[in-house]
Design an enzyme around this catalytic site. Structure first.
Site, PDB file in Angstrom:
ATOM      1  N   HIS A 109      46.631 -39.501   6.788  1.00 25.87           N
ATOM      2  CA  HIS A 109      45.295 -39.956   7.208  1.00 25.87           C
ATOM      3  C   HIS A 109      44.656 -40.641   5.994  1.00 25.87           C
ATOM      4  O   HIS A 109      43.833 -40.074   5.283  1.00 25.87           O
ATOM      5  CB  HIS A 109      44.446 -38.774   7.670  1.00 25.87           C
ATOM      6  CG  HIS A 109      43.026 -39.136   7.965  1.00 25.87           C
ATOM      7  ND1 HIS A 109      42.665 -40.024   8.941  1.00 25.87           N
ATOM      8  CD2 HIS A 109      41.855 -38.741   7.382  1.00 25.87           C
ATOM      9  CE1 HIS A 109      41.351 -40.159   8.958  1.00 25.87           C
ATOM     10  NE2 HIS A 109      40.832 -39.397   8.013  1.00 25.87           N
ATOM     11  N   ASP A 121      42.445 -41.494  14.079  1.00 27.58           N
ATOM     12  CA  ASP A 121      43.142 -42.765  13.860  1.00 27.58           C
ATOM     13  C   ASP A 121      43.801 -43.232  15.160  1.00 27.58           C
ATOM     14  O   ASP A 121      43.778 -44.419  15.499  1.00 27.58           O
ATOM     15  CB  ASP A 121      44.199 -42.595  12.765  1.00 27.58           C
ATOM     16  CG  ASP A 121      43.605 -41.964  11.522  1.00 27.58           C
ATOM     17  OD1 ASP A 121      42.764 -42.608  10.879  1.00 27.58           O
ATOM     18  OD2 ASP A 121      43.948 -40.808  11.219  1.00 27.58           O
TER      19      ASP A 121
HETATM   20  P1  NAD Z   1      29.118 -32.999   5.351  1.00 28.26           P
HETATM   21  O1  NAD Z   1      28.893 -33.100   3.884  1.00 28.26           O
HETATM   22  O2  NAD Z   1      28.082 -33.498   6.284  1.00 28.26           O
HETATM   23  O3  NAD Z   1      29.404 -31.476   5.745  1.00 28.26           O
HETATM   24  C1  NAD Z   1      30.327 -30.702   5.059  1.00 28.26           C
HETATM   25  C2  NAD Z   1      29.825 -29.265   5.136  1.00 28.26           C
HETATM   26  O4  NAD Z   1      30.828 -28.449   4.559  1.00 28.26           O
HETATM   27  C3  NAD Z   1      28.539 -29.043   4.326  1.00 28.26           C
HETATM   28  O5  NAD Z   1      27.561 -28.434   5.151  1.00 28.26           O
HETATM   29  C4  NAD Z   1      28.965 -28.119   3.177  1.00 28.26           C
HETATM   30  O6  NAD Z   1      27.972 -27.200   2.808  1.00 28.26           O
HETATM   31  C5  NAD Z   1      30.162 -27.418   3.832  1.00 28.26           C
HETATM   32  N1  NAD Z   1      31.114 -26.841   2.894  1.00 28.26           N
HETATM   33  C6  NAD Z   1      31.502 -27.312   1.679  1.00 28.26           C
HETATM   34  N2  NAD Z   1      32.372 -26.462   1.122  1.00 28.26           N
HETATM   35  C7  NAD Z   1      32.587 -25.481   2.014  1.00 28.26           C
HETATM   36  C8  NAD Z   1      33.380 -24.305   2.019  1.00 28.26           C
HETATM   37  N3  NAD Z   1      34.148 -23.969   0.954  1.00 28.26           N
HETATM   38  N4  NAD Z   1      33.352 -23.499   3.104  1.00 28.26           N
HETATM   39  C9  NAD Z   1      32.581 -23.809   4.170  1.00 28.26           C
HETATM   40  N5  NAD Z   1      31.772 -24.895   4.209  1.00 28.26           N
HETATM   41  C10 NAD Z   1      31.795 -25.699   3.148  1.00 28.26           C
HETATM   42  O7  NAD Z   1      30.537 -33.690   5.646  1.00 28.26           O
HETATM   43  P2  NAD Z   1      31.122 -34.149   7.050  1.00 28.26           P
HETATM   44  O8  NAD Z   1      30.692 -35.536   7.328  1.00 28.26           O
HETATM   45  O9  NAD Z   1      30.876 -33.096   8.065  1.00 28.26           O
HETATM   46  O10 NAD Z   1      32.687 -34.242   6.672  1.00 28.26           O
HETATM   47  C11 NAD Z   1      33.412 -33.080   6.398  1.00 28.26           C
HETATM   48  C12 NAD Z   1      34.823 -33.455   5.933  1.00 28.26           C
HETATM   49  O11 NAD Z   1      35.542 -34.070   7.002  1.00 28.26           O
HETATM   50  C13 NAD Z   1      34.881 -34.447   4.768  1.00 28.26           C
HETATM   51  O12 NAD Z   1      35.915 -34.047   3.868  1.00 28.26           O
HETATM   52  C14 NAD Z   1      35.256 -35.754   5.441  1.00 28.26           C
HETATM   53  O13 NAD Z   1      35.875 -36.652   4.557  1.00 28.26           O
HETATM   54  C15 NAD Z   1      36.192 -35.243   6.504  1.00 28.26           C
HETATM   55  N6  NAD Z   1      36.472 -36.140   7.628  1.00 28.26           N
HETATM   56  C16 NAD Z   1      37.749 -36.158   8.117  1.00 28.26           C
HETATM   57  C17 NAD Z   1      38.066 -36.947   9.195  1.00 28.26           C
HETATM   58  C18 NAD Z   1      39.461 -36.991   9.743  1.00 28.26           C
HETATM   59  O14 NAD Z   1      39.733 -37.796  10.649  1.00 28.26           O
HETATM   60  N7  NAD Z   1      40.384 -36.174   9.292  1.00 28.26           N
HETATM   61  C19 NAD Z   1      37.060 -37.729   9.795  1.00 28.26           C
HETATM   62  C20 NAD Z   1      35.767 -37.688   9.281  1.00 28.26           C
HETATM   63  C21 NAD Z   1      35.478 -36.888   8.180  1.00 28.26           C
HETATM   64  C1  LMR Z   2      37.387 -41.160   8.576  1.00 28.66           C
HETATM   65  O1  LMR Z   2      38.509 -41.588   8.792  1.00 28.66           O
HETATM   66  O2  LMR Z   2      36.374 -41.637   9.132  1.00 28.66           O
HETATM   67  C2  LMR Z   2      37.205 -39.971   7.660  1.00 28.66           C
HETATM   68  O3  LMR Z   2      38.437 -39.568   7.110  1.00 28.66           O
HETATM   69  C3  LMR Z   2      36.184 -40.200   6.625  1.00 28.66           C
HETATM   70  C4  LMR Z   2      36.679 -41.132   5.545  1.00 28.66           C
HETATM   71  O4  LMR Z   2      36.510 -40.794   4.376  1.00 28.66           O
HETATM   72  O5  LMR Z   2      37.230 -42.164   5.897  1.00 28.66           O
END
Ligand code: NAD
Ligand code: LMR
Length: 338
Positions: free
Chosen positions: A188, A160
């Protein structure tokens, strides 16, 4: 003297963010060009093949700093000896969802991982929750690891922060690294408050520069209220809509920035950054919540920059986001996860 390898654990290593993270960690962007890394990758059985593929590619990159890669579905093994834990693994939201809707689906992951960190990680462990809802997931992990100092648990709001810098950079026609002292406050989520009231470029307030470019203070204030704040807060949803899946490369890049600045320290000339850390009551945020603040790091811990004056409207926005964090904490308490 050569450094011993640092163990870095990445959960969800087979997912989108994992794929964008691993190669940067192994290339030295996370800990520095003189720090060998030992990668521990944690996946659930369904994600294992994708993580195995990434591990094969890591080998094919022949990174000089990559000591070893260990892939497992056992959290105890994944966090064994870990000094840096990137908690990414969890479900991402789809179009039209809010991040808090992931609470039920994802919260159950973070307690057991906190317990495994507590039992097996190195004494210098630092944790960042990336999986959503990131602040409350960090809260859950921390609660399961009472023996570990609270300043080792953080959540990612650097994405962010970087989004705010990107928008301002475009609006002001300056490089993002010329802008200092932007703050993302709170959760967030869509309630977060990206705050430019203390931000400057070459010592000149960003608000004055915006007024100059936009034809007056009122126009600048309208742009901040109607375009900038909601644009940054809703950027994640915009990416999901345009890209068809949630942000990955930018999330990985922000995770690298968050840990690098934490471990190597923020530079005094560059001002502060934003991270969600455990509150000690700073700015009236209830103790124990994991909320985003202006922070600096001396290489050991992120510390909240205290004493900033907040205008009533800023105060109200922060209170709204903090109220959401309180409500999320109540929800996980009701689910028996705290
Ligand atoms: P994705 O679905 O591509 O990958 C997630 C991976 O986590 C998958 O491979 C899945 O098998 C694995 N997984 C699920 N449960 C698990 C566990 N208990 N232990 C280990 N691995 C596990 O998703 P992504 O795009 O990589 O996003 C991951 C997370 O990050 C989501 O919750 C998304 O919302 C979050 N995210 C946060 C931010 C932020 O700024 N904080 C930004 C983008 C995404
Ligand atoms: C983001 O900010 O891009 C991530 O937290 C993914 C989402 O769900 O917005």
């Amino acid at each position: 003297m050569a450094h011993a390898p640092t163990t870095v654990t990445v959960t969800g290593a087979g997912g989108q963010i994992g794929y964008a993270l691993l190669f940067r960690i192994a290339g030295g962007d996370l800990l520095g060009p003189d720090r060998p890394v030992r990668l521990h990758l944690l996946e659930v059985p369904q994600g294992m093949r994708a993580a195995e593929g990434a591990a094969l590619e890591l080998q094919d990159c022949a990174f000089p700093l990559l000591d070893s890669v260990d892939l497992t579905d056992d959290a105890n093994r994944a966090f064994d000896g870990s000094s840096v834990a990137l908690l990414v693994g969890s479900r991402p939201r789809g179009p039209g969802m809010e991040r808090a809707e992931l609470l039920q689906a994802n919260a159950g992951i973070f307690g057991p991982q906190g317990a495994a960190i507590s039992a097996h990680a190195a004494s210098d462990i630092r944790v960042v929750a990336v999986g959503n809802p990131a602040n409350t997931n960090a809260l859950i992990a921390r609660a399961a690891a009472p023996g570990i100092p609270s300043d080792r648990f953080t959540a990612l709001t650097r994405l962010d922060h970087n989004r705010a810098l990107g928008r301002l950079s475009e609006a002001l026609g300056v490089r993002p690294d010329a802008i200092r002292d932007v703050t993302v406050w709170g959760n967030h989520s869509a309630t977060q408050f990206p705050d430019v009231s203390h931000a400057t470029v070459d010592g000149v307030p960003v608000t004055a520069l915006l007024a100059e470019r936009m034809g007056g203070e009122d126009a600048a204030a309208r742009w901040l209220d109607d375009v900038f704040v909601p644009g940054v807060a809703r950027r994640g949803a915009e990416i999901i809509e345009v890209r068809g899946s949630s942000s990955a490369a930018s999330a990985a890049s922000a995770t690298i920035d968050h840990v690098r600045d934490w471990v190597r320290g923020t530079h005094p000339d560059h001002g502060w950054t934003s991270a969600a850390v455990v509150s000690h009551g700073e700015y009236g945020v209830p103790e124990g919540l994991v909320s985003s603040f202006p922070v600096t790091s001396d290489g050991q811990a992120y510390r909240v920059v205290e004493g900033l004056e907040l205008e009533p409207r800023a105060r109200a926005r922060i209170d709204r986001s903090v109220a959401e964090l309180v409500a999320e904490r109540e929800t996980v308490e009701a689910l028996g996860l705290l």
